[in-house]
Design an enzyme around this catalytic site. Structure first.
Site, PDB file in Angstrom:
ATOM      1  N   THR A 200     -84.260  42.498  78.550  1.00  0.00           N
ATOM      2  CA  THR A 200     -83.856  41.718  79.901  1.00  0.00           C
ATOM      3  C   THR A 200     -82.679  42.278  80.516  1.00  0.00           C
ATOM      4  OG1 THR A 200     -83.315  39.648  80.687  1.00  0.00           O
ATOM      5  CG2 THR A 200     -82.642  40.101  78.362  1.00  0.00           C
ATOM      6  N   ARG A 201     -82.422  42.249  81.899  1.00  0.00           N
ATOM      7  CA  ARG A 201     -81.361  42.546  82.451  1.00  0.00           C
ATOM      8  C   ARG A 201     -81.016  41.483  83.330  1.00  0.00           C
ATOM      9  NH1 ARG A 201     -84.773  43.939  87.162  1.00  0.00           N
ATOM     10  NH2 ARG A 201     -83.066  43.428  88.560  1.00  0.00           N
ATOM     11  N   HIS A 205     -83.031  31.871  80.911  1.00  0.00           N
ATOM     12  CA  HIS A 205     -82.977  30.513  81.643  1.00  0.00           C
ATOM     13  C   HIS A 205     -84.045  29.914  80.555  1.00  0.00           C
ATOM     14  CE1 HIS A 205     -80.507  31.182  84.891  1.00  0.00           C
ATOM     15  NE2 HIS A 205     -81.265  32.089  85.371  1.00  0.00           N
ATOM     16  N   HIS A 208     -87.180  31.814  80.040  1.00  0.00           N
ATOM     17  CA  HIS A 208     -87.317  32.941  78.876  1.00  0.00           C
ATOM     18  C   HIS A 208     -87.362  32.425  77.373  1.00  0.00           C
ATOM     19  CE1 HIS A 208     -85.650  34.123  82.896  1.00  0.00           C
ATOM     20  NE2 HIS A 208     -86.403  35.165  82.856  1.00  0.00           N
ATOM     21  N   ARG A 295     -94.546  40.345  84.627  1.00  0.00           N
ATOM     22  CA  ARG A 295     -94.884  40.507  85.409  1.00  0.00           C
ATOM     23  C   ARG A 295     -93.752  41.521  86.420  1.00  0.00           C
ATOM     24  NH1 ARG A 295     -94.951  39.270  91.033  1.00  0.00           N
ATOM     25  NH2 ARG A 295     -96.676  39.074  91.978  1.00  0.00           N
TER      26      ARG A 295
END
Ligand code: ADP
Ligand code: ADP
Length: 574
Positions: A200-201, A205, A208, A295
């Site tokens: 992740t970057r 939330h 996730h 996605r």
């Protein structure tokens, strides 16, 4: 789906063994001494990240910056010369002029000239950013953040055996920075052969959190939360903020027996599908057997024509296609939505007919919540996340901003800025005026009006303005700033969102008629050379946020127009 029982073995690293290029003990001492005599080249922050991951084995089996044979194969077929899958080129690029002639070894140093490593200079070959962009990124569009960065990298690649003497040291979140070997040892203790990694970057939330927990349950193993803290997409939430969020959530909402948070000093390329495959290989080196691919994974946004650079599922497909070879199975990140009545997240395909769903996009988070100081709802994000984000992203009326006045000499920049200063002081703002003439007396004393000196002057103003804005102040900059490129750089230094170009569009004839400082007359007589508008160009801004007409409007009217704009953007409360 199997349940991992204790003491299962982890998957081996990609290519069999972890690379380790870091020297220790006596050997290191010897090379440290020799390194002092070698010519140096400086590593960019990006190359430093790459070197870090080569040194610790994150890029195993790659053990050096790529030589020509590997590089060519990676570009055309995503493989090293020996056939090993490796979709992203890892090169050390330099300018030919920066290469000391005849050098046998190079000392590689960071931006502060600290010695990092020694490279035996075995190969130098020509490098063409356009060709690399075409093959790896499948675009030449400068909207792609890497395309616009690559043109600054130089024109040669250097390669050879590496001896890393002082791997880059980071002082922030030191306890969460671990080598592949260290991550493996912790995962080993958790006892599951199956490990699903999450890249992740962005801030984490609820959505996730849901999907990472579901993925771990699905593979019946451990969860490696593996955020990138090297380089991400320009404009992303900074890693300090993000890591504070990850840490708070992992401590409070995840099972500590099967969840590991660790930071990855990776410099992302935003290369979409190829990058996703690379991420999977890197995660295998850290012990992962599964990898969550969402996605548009590692997507750089939209191109100049407003179209996404890569297809939304291209990344998932590529990772799936090579799963047998990488040993890493993609876990597709299916789109989850929140059902308001049932108060739970479900997959998009399972929304009951007529059910009310709730969603907040990334843009809405910034524009509708953070910028307006409105708290993010708990169904969307944990209160810890909302709190950390609102602390580091104050509402817009508490943020600083830079108003950059540009226009010919005598256009009315200083006069308008002067009126505006009073109006903003009245509203309780802290103002710093960086007026061209005044800056040239202090900050830029000694600089003339050659193109180079003018650019230097503008960059100094841009730098100071950036600092002021970062500390929530208001910078009013009034300089002719005739060149578009320098203005754009100043814009980058301050940050796109808080930079407002005010084009004082006064025709040259009017400026010349005013000639408040008698400069135009002198320029016409040839006493001043290179005078903007007379014998030096003025490049008008392409898309100024505000354009002022000083012929039909008074300085007061124009200053009020700016105030109205600031109110509309939310920088001033009405
Ligand atoms: P700059 O800072 O762009 O070099 P200045 O503000 O120092 O320009 O000078 C502009 C001159 O034009 C001043 O003498 C000012 O009184 C005069 N002027 C006349 N009308 C206007 C107007 N509408 N807005 C700004 N200045 C004006
Ligand atoms: P720049 O953006 O070019 O650094 P500044 O606003 O810092 O411009 O300084 C421009 C001021 O300096 C003008 O208002 C003018 O009075 C004076 N000046 C002196 N020589 C020149 C020149 N060759 N071109 C433009 N302005 C000049």
């Amino acid at each position: 789906m199997k349940d991992g029982s204790k003491s299962e073995k982890l998957i081996t690293p990609f290519g069999g063994a972890l690379v380790n290029r870091t020297l220790a003990g006596k050997e290191r001492e010897e090379w440290l001494e020799k390194a002092g005599h070698y010519p140096s080249i400086q590593l960019s922050p990006r190359s430093l990240c790459d070197l870090d991951l080569i040194a610790c084995g994150g890029f195993s089996p790659l053990a050096r910056f790529m030589g020509k044979a590997d590089y060519d194969c990676v570009l055309s077929s995503m493989r090293l010369a020996d056939g090993t899958l490796f979709p992203i080129p890892i090169t050390l690029t330099v300018n030919a002029e920066a290469l000391p002639p005849g050098a046998e070894f190079l000392a590689l140093r960071d931006e502060h000239n600290n010695l990092i490593a020694v490279m035996r200079l075995e190969e130098v070959f020509a490098w063409d950013p356009k060709e690399e962009a075409r093959q790896v990124l499948a675009t030449s569009d400068p909207r792609h953040p890497l395309v616009s960065e690559m043109i600054t990298w130089g024109n040669r690649c250097v390669s050879g055996e590496l001896k890393v003497l002082n791997p880059p040291r980071y002082h922030d979140f030191a306890d969460l920075r671990r080598t592949p070997a260290e991550v493996r040892s912790l995962l080993e203790k958790m006892g599951h052969a199956n490990v699903v990694a999450f890249q992740t970057r962005n801030p984490l939330h609820r959505i996730h959190e849901e999907l990472t927990k579901r993925a771990a349950a699905e593979v019946g193993g451990s969860l490696l939360i593996h955020p990138v803290v090297g380089m991400t997409k320009p404009g992303d939430v900074d890693h300090y903020t993000r890591v504070r969020i990850y840490r708070a959530l992992v401590e409070k909402y995840y099972d500590s027996n099967s969840t590991l948070l660790s930071l990855l000093p990776l410099a992302m390329r935003m290369a979409g599908p190829r990058e996703a495959l690379w991420h999977a290989i890197i995660r295998r080196n850290y012990g992962a057997t599964h990898f969550i691919v969402g996605r548009d994974h590692a997507g750089p946004g939209k191109d100049s024509a407003g179209k996404p650079f890569y297809g939304p599922y291209d990344a998932q497909e590529l990772v799936a296609r090579f799963a047998a070879e990488t040993g890493v199975t993609p876990v597709p990140f299916r789109t989850l939505v929140y059902l308001e009545e049932k108060k739970e997240y479900v997959e998009e395909s399972q929304i009951p007919a007529g059910a009310k769903v709730a969603a907040i996009s990334g843009t809405e988070v910034r524009e509708e919540y953070l910028a307006k100081g409105k708290p993010l709802p708990e169904w969307f994000t944990r209160k810890e996340t909302a709190e950390i984000l609102s602390r580091t992203h104050p509402p817009r009326h508490q943020q600083g901003f830079c108003l950059w006045f540009t226009g010919l000499s005598g256009a009315g920049k200083s006069t308008t800025a002067d009126v505006l200063t009073s109006l903003l002081l009245e509203r309780g703002k802290q103002i710093t005026v960086l007026d061209g003439d005044v800056v040239r007396m202090h900050l830029s004393k000694g600089l003339g009006f050659s193109r180079e000196d003018r650019d230097t002057n503008i960059l100094r103003i841009g730098f100071v303005a950036g600092e002021i804005v970062r500390h929530q102040g208001v910078a009013l900059c009034a300089a002719v700033s005739p060149y578009r490129a320098a203005r754009n750089e100043a814009r980058q230094m301050v940050g796109e969102d808080n930079f407002i170009t005010v084009y004082v569009d006064t025709p040259i004839a009017v400026c010349e008629q005013r000639d408040s400082k008698g400069m135009y007359a002198r320029a016409r007589r040839g006493e001043i050379k290179g005078f903007t508008g007379v014998d030096d160009p003025y490049e008008p801004p392409v898309d100024p946020e505000i354009t002022l007409d000083t012929v039909r409007h008074t300085p007061e009217e124009n200053a009020r127009k700016i105030v109205a704009y600031l109110e509309e953007r939310g920088f001033l409360i009405r």
